[in-house]
Design a protein around this motif. Structure first.
Motif, short mmCIF file in Angstrom:
data_model
loop_
_atom_site.label_atom_id
_atom_site.label_comp_id
_atom_site.label_asym_id
_atom_site.label_seq_id
_atom_site.Cartn_x
_atom_site.Cartn_y
_atom_site.Cartn_z
N ASP A 138 -72.55 -1.43 -26.62
CA ASP A 138 -73.63 -2.26 -25.92
C ASP A 138 -73.50 -2.34 -24.21
O ASP A 138 -74.52 -2.25 -23.68
N MET A 139 -72.08 -2.26 -23.84
CA MET A 139 -72.14 -2.05 -22.52
C MET A 139 -72.58 -0.84 -21.60
O MET A 139 -73.11 -0.79 -20.66
N LEU A 140 -72.48 0.38 -22.73
CA LEU A 140 -73.03 1.54 -22.00
C LEU A 140 -74.55 1.92 -22.13
O LEU A 140 -75.04 2.58 -21.47
N ARG A 141 -74.96 1.27 -23.14
CA ARG A 141 -76.33 1.26 -23.52
C ARG A 141 -77.35 0.16 -22.89
O ARG A 141 -78.51 0.38 -22.80
N GLY A 142 -76.69 -1.00 -22.42
CA GLY A 142 -77.59 -1.97 -21.70
C GLY A 142 -78.57 -1.57 -20.83
O GLY A 142 -78.82 -0.40 -20.41
N ASP A 143 -79.72 -2.32 -20.62
CA ASP A 143 -80.55 -2.01 -19.67
C ASP A 143 -80.65 -3.14 -18.63
O ASP A 143 -81.34 -4.14 -18.95
N PRO A 144 -80.19 -3.24 -17.56
CA PRO A 144 -79.24 -2.05 -17.02
C PRO A 144 -77.89 -1.94 -17.82
O PRO A 144 -77.36 -3.22 -18.53
N PRO A 145 -77.03 -0.83 -17.93
CA PRO A 145 -75.97 -0.76 -18.41
C PRO A 145 -74.77 -1.72 -17.86
O PRO A 145 -74.98 -1.74 -16.47
N ALA A 146 -73.95 -2.21 -18.39
CA ALA A 146 -72.90 -3.03 -17.61
C ALA A 146 -72.08 -2.08 -16.94
O ALA A 146 -71.53 -2.72 -16.10
N VAL A 147 -71.76 -0.85 -17.26
CA VAL A 147 -71.14 0.12 -16.70
C VAL A 147 -71.96 1.05 -16.23
O VAL A 147 -72.79 1.73 -16.71
N PRO A 148 -71.97 1.18 -14.71
CA PRO A 148 -72.83 2.16 -13.90
C PRO A 148 -72.72 3.60 -14.63
O PRO A 148 -71.70 4.10 -15.22
N ILE A 149 -73.91 4.23 -14.68
CA ILE A 149 -73.89 5.44 -15.49
C ILE A 149 -73.18 6.57 -14.48
O ILE A 149 -72.74 7.41 -15.28
N GLN A 150 -73.20 6.44 -13.51
CA GLN A 150 -72.66 7.65 -12.58
C GLN A 150 -71.15 7.50 -12.69
O GLN A 150 -70.48 6.34 -12.68
N ARG A 151 -70.38 8.66 -12.83
CA ARG A 151 -68.87 8.58 -12.74
C ARG A 151 -68.24 7.67 -13.82
O ARG A 151 -67.48 6.98 -13.23
N ARG A 152 -68.59 7.78 -14.94
CA ARG A 152 -67.88 7.00 -16.01
C ARG A 152 -66.77 7.70 -16.66
O ARG A 152 -66.93 8.85 -16.88
N LEU A 153 -66.13 6.96 -17.06
CA LEU A 153 -64.71 7.55 -17.93
C LEU A 153 -64.53 6.23 -18.92
O LEU A 153 -64.34 5.19 -18.48
N VAL A 154 -64.18 6.81 -20.20
CA VAL A 154 -63.97 5.86 -21.37
C VAL A 154 -62.27 5.97 -21.67
O VAL A 154 -62.01 7.22 -21.65
N LEU A 155 -61.53 4.98 -21.48
CA LEU A 155 -60.30 4.99 -21.94
C LEU A 155 -60.37 4.16 -23.31
O LEU A 155 -60.60 3.04 -23.24
N LEU A 156 -60.09 4.97 -24.34
CA LEU A 156 -60.16 4.36 -25.75
C LEU A 156 -59.08 4.33 -26.70
O LEU A 156 -58.34 5.31 -26.83
N ASP A 157 -58.76 3.13 -27.11
CA ASP A 157 -57.76 2.87 -28.17
C ASP A 157 -58.48 3.37 -29.50
O ASP A 157 -59.59 3.23 -29.51
N LEU A 158 -57.59 3.58 -30.40
CA LEU A 158 -58.27 4.10 -31.64
C LEU A 158 -58.27 2.99 -32.80
O LEU A 158 -58.99 2.74 -33.59
N ASN A 159 -57.04 2.06 -32.86
CA ASN A 159 -56.82 1.08 -33.71
C ASN A 159 -57.52 -0.19 -33.07
O ASN A 159 -56.79 -0.87 -32.48
N MET A 160 -58.79 -0.52 -33.56
CA MET A 160 -59.33 -1.79 -33.08
C MET A 160 -60.28 -2.30 -34.52
O MET A 160 -60.46 -1.63 -35.11
N PRO A 161 -60.28 -3.68 -34.39
CA PRO A 161 -61.25 -4.49 -35.25
C PRO A 161 -62.83 -4.05 -35.28
O PRO A 161 -63.11 -3.58 -34.16
N LYS A 162 -63.58 -4.18 -36.07
CA LYS A 162 -64.87 -4.21 -36.01
C LYS A 162 -65.52 -2.89 -35.94
O LYS A 162 -66.07 -1.95 -36.93
N MET A 163 -65.47 -1.94 -34.83
CA MET A 163 -65.49 -0.60 -34.73
C MET A 163 -64.40 0.10 -34.17
O MET A 163 -64.15 -0.35 -32.84
N GLY A 164 -63.45 0.85 -34.66
CA GLY A 164 -62.60 1.62 -34.31
C GLY A 164 -62.92 3.09 -33.35
O GLY A 164 -64.11 3.11 -33.19
N GLY A 165 -61.84 3.59 -32.92
CA GLY A 165 -62.19 4.47 -31.90
C GLY A 165 -62.93 5.73 -32.26
O GLY A 165 -63.68 6.16 -31.68
N ILE A 166 -62.55 6.20 -33.52
CA ILE A 166 -63.07 7.38 -34.06
C ILE A 166 -64.45 6.96 -34.39
O ILE A 166 -65.42 7.76 -34.15
#
Length: 136
Positions: A41-69
């Motif tokens: 949601d933060m990446l797809r928003g209009d406008p996105p909550a996280v600016p499009i330019q120079r983005r990097l995602v730090l991702l945990d794998l083990n999370m509720p609702k929607m995991g990292g994979i």
């Protein structure tokens, strides 16, 4: 300036990342999401909550609702987001998770260090690496 989205549901790990940023004077904006749904949601928003330019995602794998994979699968299937660099930052040392993450084109797979001092060092090294990388 790098716009970093940290996707992690563990409050202690989030605080450790924030401590590492402060200790090493990492001034990049840090955006927080508790799971893959929030991150998308933060990446797809209009406008996105996280600016499009120079983005990097730090991702945990083990999370509720929607995991990292699952998040990575959705991200890579989205034409607007598929080139977003992702670093997995997780406690999962499972070979299957590593293989699947790399098959989904992650830029790196880092095990969360057990001690705070090692965690701080890891974040500092990661910051130095990304500051050297050329990103659109």
């Amino acid at each position: 300036m790098l716009n970093i989205l940290l996707v992690d549901d563990d409050e202690v790990d989030v605080m450790n990342v924030q401590r590492a940023f402060k200790k090493h004077n990492i001034t990049n904006p840090l955006f927080l999401a508790n799971n893959g749904f929030e991150a998308l949601d933060m990446l797809r928003g209009d406008p996105p909550a996280v600016p499009i330019q120079r983005r990097l995602v730090l991702l945990d794998l083990n999370m509720p609702k929607m995991g990292g994979i699952e998040f990575l699968r959705e991200l890579r299937a989205d034409d607007r987001l598929k080139s977003t660099p992702v670093i997995v930052l997780t406690t999962s040392n499972e070979d299957d998770d590593k293989v699947e993450a790399y098959n989904l084109n992650v830029a790196g797979y880092i095990l969360k260090p057990v001690t705070l001092s090692r965690f701080l060092e890891s974040m500092a090294a990661l910051n130095k690496y990304w500051m050297l990388c050329e990103m659109p």
